[in-house]
Design an enzyme around this catalytic site. Structure first.
Site, PDB file in Angstrom:
ATOM      1  N   HIS A  84       0.834  -1.214   0.000  1.00 41.76           N
ATOM      2  CA  HIS A  84       0.000   0.000   0.000  1.00 41.76           C
ATOM      3  C   HIS A  84       0.867   1.263   0.000  1.00 41.76           C
ATOM      4  O   HIS A  84       1.247   1.768   1.048  1.00 41.76           O
ATOM      5  CB  HIS A  84      -0.909  -0.035   1.243  1.00 41.76           C
ATOM      6  CG  HIS A  84      -2.016   0.950   1.216  1.00 41.76           C
ATOM      7  ND1 HIS A  84      -3.257   0.685   1.744  1.00 41.76           N
ATOM      8  CD2 HIS A  84      -2.102   2.213   0.721  1.00 41.76           C
ATOM      9  CE1 HIS A  84      -4.047   1.733   1.583  1.00 41.76           C
ATOM     10  NE2 HIS A  84      -3.358   2.681   0.975  1.00 41.76           N
ATOM     11  N   HIS A  86       1.377   5.168  -2.023  1.00 34.78           N
ATOM     12  CA  HIS A  86       0.885   6.164  -2.991  1.00 34.78           C
ATOM     13  C   HIS A  86       2.098   6.914  -3.551  1.00 34.78           C
ATOM     14  O   HIS A  86       2.813   7.574  -2.805  1.00 34.78           O
ATOM     15  CB  HIS A  86      -0.059   7.154  -2.303  1.00 34.78           C
ATOM     16  CG  HIS A  86      -1.310   6.513  -1.773  1.00 34.78           C
ATOM     17  ND1 HIS A  86      -2.440   6.320  -2.545  1.00 34.78           N
ATOM     18  CD2 HIS A  86      -1.608   5.995  -0.557  1.00 34.78           C
ATOM     19  CE1 HIS A  86      -3.378   5.731  -1.819  1.00 34.78           C
ATOM     20  NE2 HIS A  86      -2.900   5.516  -0.604  1.00 34.78           N
ATOM     21  N   ARG A  88       1.915   8.938  -6.485  1.00 35.23           N
ATOM     22  CA  ARG A  88       1.459  10.230  -7.057  1.00 35.23           C
ATOM     23  C   ARG A  88       1.841  10.476  -8.509  1.00 35.23           C
ATOM     24  O   ARG A  88       1.598  11.564  -9.021  1.00 35.23           O
ATOM     25  CB  ARG A  88       1.956  11.411  -6.214  1.00 35.23           C
ATOM     26  CG  ARG A  88       1.637  11.337  -4.739  1.00 35.23           C
ATOM     27  CD  ARG A  88       0.161  11.200  -4.444  1.00 35.23           C
ATOM     28  NE  ARG A  88      -0.108  11.352  -3.022  1.00 35.23           N
ATOM     29  CZ  ARG A  88      -1.129  10.781  -2.407  1.00 35.23           C
ATOM     30  NH1 ARG A  88      -1.984  10.026  -3.069  1.00 35.23           N
ATOM     31  NH2 ARG A  88      -1.311  10.978  -1.121  1.00 35.23           N
ATOM     32  N   ASN A 304      -6.693   8.960   6.773  1.00 36.02           N
ATOM     33  CA  ASN A 304      -7.862   8.082   6.630  1.00 36.02           C
ATOM     34  C   ASN A 304      -7.416   6.630   6.589  1.00 36.02           C
ATOM     35  O   ASN A 304      -6.593   6.291   5.741  1.00 36.02           O
ATOM     36  CB  ASN A 304      -8.614   8.377   5.324  1.00 36.02           C
ATOM     37  CG  ASN A 304      -9.296   9.722   5.351  1.00 36.02           C
ATOM     38  OD1 ASN A 304      -9.345  10.391   6.378  1.00 36.02           O
ATOM     39  ND2 ASN A 304      -9.815  10.127   4.203  1.00 36.02           N
ATOM     40  N   ASP A 331       0.772   2.667   3.660  1.00 38.82           N
ATOM     41  CA  ASP A 331      -0.134   3.751   3.224  1.00 38.82           C
ATOM     42  C   ASP A 331       0.647   5.058   3.091  1.00 38.82           C
ATOM     43  O   ASP A 331       0.135   6.137   3.416  1.00 38.82           O
ATOM     44  CB  ASP A 331      -1.338   3.910   4.164  1.00 38.82           C
ATOM     45  CG  ASP A 331      -2.462   4.697   3.493  1.00 38.82           C
ATOM     46  OD1 ASP A 331      -2.328   5.093   2.323  1.00 38.82           O
ATOM     47  OD2 ASP A 331      -3.490   4.949   4.174  1.00 38.82           O
ATOM     48  N   PRO A 349      -5.843  14.032   3.829  1.00 36.60           N
ATOM     49  CA  PRO A 349      -5.438  12.973   4.738  1.00 36.60           C
ATOM     50  C   PRO A 349      -4.243  12.191   4.202  1.00 36.60           C
ATOM     51  O   PRO A 349      -4.144  11.966   2.996  1.00 36.60           O
ATOM     52  CB  PRO A 349      -6.679  12.082   4.783  1.00 36.60           C
ATOM     53  CG  PRO A 349      -7.339  12.281   3.445  1.00 36.60           C
ATOM     54  CD  PRO A 349      -7.011  13.687   3.012  1.00 36.60           C
ATOM     55  N   GLY A 350      -3.359  11.790   5.096  1.00 41.31           N
ATOM     56  CA  GLY A 350      -2.251  10.930   4.684  1.00 41.31           C
ATOM     57  C   GLY A 350      -0.935  11.382   5.257  1.00 41.31           C
ATOM     58  O   GLY A 350      -0.754  12.558   5.599  1.00 41.31           O
TER      59      GLY A 350
HETATM   60  O1  DOR Z   1      -4.937   8.959   4.497  1.00 41.13           O
HETATM   61  C1  DOR Z   1      -5.083   8.479   3.398  1.00 41.13           C
HETATM   62  N1  DOR Z   1      -4.444   9.003   2.329  1.00 41.13           N
HETATM   63  N2  DOR Z   1      -5.878   7.447   3.255  1.00 41.13           N
HETATM   64  C2  DOR Z   1      -6.213   6.996   2.035  1.00 41.13           C
HETATM   65  O2  DOR Z   1      -6.982   6.070   1.961  1.00 41.13           O
HETATM   66  C3  DOR Z   1      -5.698   7.632   0.814  1.00 41.13           C
HETATM   67  C4  DOR Z   1      -4.444   8.340   1.082  1.00 41.13           C
HETATM   68  C5  DOR Z   1      -4.029   9.292  -0.001  1.00 41.13           C
HETATM   69  O3  DOR Z   1      -4.139   8.957  -1.192  1.00 41.13           O
HETATM   70  O4  DOR Z   1      -3.570  10.390   0.324  1.00 41.13           O
HETATM   71 ZN    ZN Z   2      -7.178   3.892   2.083  1.00 40.97          ZN
END
Ligand code: DOR
Ligand code: ZN
Length: 461
Positions: A84, A86, A88, A304, A331, A349-350
């Site tokens: 998991h 990201h 970008r 999130n 994440d 979020p993240g």
């Molecule tokens: O906090 C989060 N950020 N939760 C997610 O599910 C997506 C992620 C994001 O893409 O920034």
């Molecule tokens: Zn998520």
């Protein structure tokens, strides 16, 4: 937060911190290392991308040009696999690129990462997923496996062309609308049915959207006191329960992203007891942090699902130790300064995670005695590779196995500074925290990709 390498990335295309500390060579000899932190220190020889010898005689097989890694006092584990991440790219290269994210991954000890589909454009076609795979191979620091979207545009309405993505160059093995929940039960059911036929995994971001309208923080006393809109545990748990039943009926597997509540741990136990094929991951931040962090309103803590209560953190740690939760996934979610240094409810979020994951696992699981180094290998390498069906990753450290390895100094400490991380973005929740243990080298198919805090230079990959 100051943008660290954003300018470089735009002007020169060089977003990766490179150095001359990583010499070339066809063999790697790791000396005096404790494999899985067990037994007496020994030597491990890697040639031709595989583990060629382990033991006191291993050095004899190393040629003169072998690269030497001093493993004294260190632990050797299989390279980590992150289900998991990201990255970008495409779309928000001002926050992370496949290049910079690969560097962060290699420095964090990862040899494979799964790049989530919520890019721009969305990874809902083989054009995008194939690009992500190819770009990752070009960068050459970590295998970047593309995650395909379950639904077109992550809109939750129409299934994406899963079969085309699964049979593309990028060979998509995991599908997820992460960032969004596949909330329509009929769409989720169809996705699970197709996933069985295609032998791929559907990973769910479990969030019932009707229960999280405007939600920014865990629903509980802290959010109430701070005046933040609450996100109930039931928003997650109701989808976990529903998807377990859908997986049962479809005879399919389902994977739960970022489990965050004690109730989810109980539901996973129940589903397993029914013979349902369900797996789950937990993030490092949900293993360490709780919602007391929100007192400052610092939006670096917005994520999130949200940071929960100390009792949830405890249940997640126990669930991971007992194997109810299968693995750790970062994440890793880079965000621009303007999207984090703002009012809590307006922030995205993240949080970053790739370079700090091991240290958080050591601090929350290993040091308290909930896992030993074998256990760390299991939750960070072996189980994630198994869950997604990677046969060249998360393998035991034995002669003849692919040489995807990570060397860890278990006794050192380091202090986290966002601008010093390889990511373009700086949104680490661990800023200025001193953490235990550090990755000192990562080996991908027999090549050193990171060593002493630097990645292998571009011209030498
Ligand atoms: O906090 C989060 N950020 N939760 C997610 O599910 C997506 C992620 C994001 O893409 O920034
Ligand atoms: Zn998520």
């Amino acid at each position: 937060m100051s943008g660290n390498r954003t300018g470089d990335a735009v002007l020169t295309g060089d977003a990766v911190p490179t150095g001359d500390a990583v010499p070339a060579g066809s063999a790697v000899l790791i000396r005096d290392v404790r494999v899985y932190g067990e037994g007496e220190p020994t030597d491990v020889l890697v040639t031709g991308g595989i583990v060629a010898a382990i033991g006191p005689d291993a050095a004899a097989g190393a040629g003169e040009d072998a690269e030497i890694l001093d493993g004294a006092g260190q632990v050797l584990l299989p390279g980590f696999v992150d289900l998991h991440t990201h990255l970008r790219e495409p779309g928000r290269e001002d926050t992370e690129t496949i290049d910079s994210g690969s560097a962060a991954a290699a420095l964090g000890g990862y040899t494979a990462v799964f790049a989530m589909a919520n890019t721009s454009p969305v990874a809902d076609s083989a054009v995008v997923t194939d690009h992500v795979w190819r770009r990752g191979q070009e960068v050459g620091l970590v295998d970047v496996h593309p995650v395909g979207a379950v639904t077109v545009g992550l809109a939750g309405e129409q299934l994406a062309e899963m079969a085309t993505m699964a049979s593309g160059v990028g060979r998509v093995r995991m599908f997820s609308d992460d960032g969004h929940c596949v909330h329509d039960p009929l769409i989720m059911r169809r996705a699970l049915e197709y996933s069985s036929a295609l032998d791929v995994l559907v990973a769910q971001h479990a969030e019932e959207p009707r229960l999280t309208v405007g939600s920014v923080a865990h629903e509980g006393p802290t959010a109430a006191r701070l005046g933040l809109t609450g996100w109930p545990r039931a928003a997650e748990e109701s989808i976990v329960a529903r998807d377990a039943l859908l997986a049962r009926d479809a005879g399919a597997r389902v994977h739960i992203c970022h489990a965050s509540t004690a109730g989810t741990v109980e539901l996973l136990k129940w589903a397993r007891s029914q013979g349902i094929s369900i797996t789950a991951e937990v993030t490092p931040h949900h293993l360490l942090l709780d919602d007391s962090r929100l007192e400052t309103y610092d939006a670096v803590n917005r994520v999130n699902p949200p940071l929960r209560e100390a009792s949830d953190v405890e249940a997640l740690r126990r669930g991971l130790a007992e194997g109810v939760i299968d693995c750790v996934a970062t994440d890793h979610a880079p965000h621009a300064e303007q999207d984090k240094c703002c009012e809590f409810a307006a922030a995205r979020p993240g949080m970053l995670g790739l370079e700090t994951a091991l240290s958080i696992v050591v601090s929350t699981m290993l040091r308290p005695g909930l896992l030993d180094w074998r256990g760390v290998a299991k939750v960070m390498s072996e189980r994630p590779a198994e869950i997604v069906g990677l046969d060249d990753q998360g393998r035991p450290i034995e002669v003849g196995e692919p040489a995807n390895l990570v060397l860890v100094d278990p006794d050192t400490e380091w202090t986290v500074h966002g601008p010093e991380l390889a990511s373009v973005a700086n949104n680490t929740p661990y800023e200025s925290m001193t953490l235990p243990a550090k990755v000192t080298a990562t080996v991908l198919r027999g090549r050193i990709t990171a060593r002493d805090g630097k990645v292998r230079p571009k011209g030498d990959r």
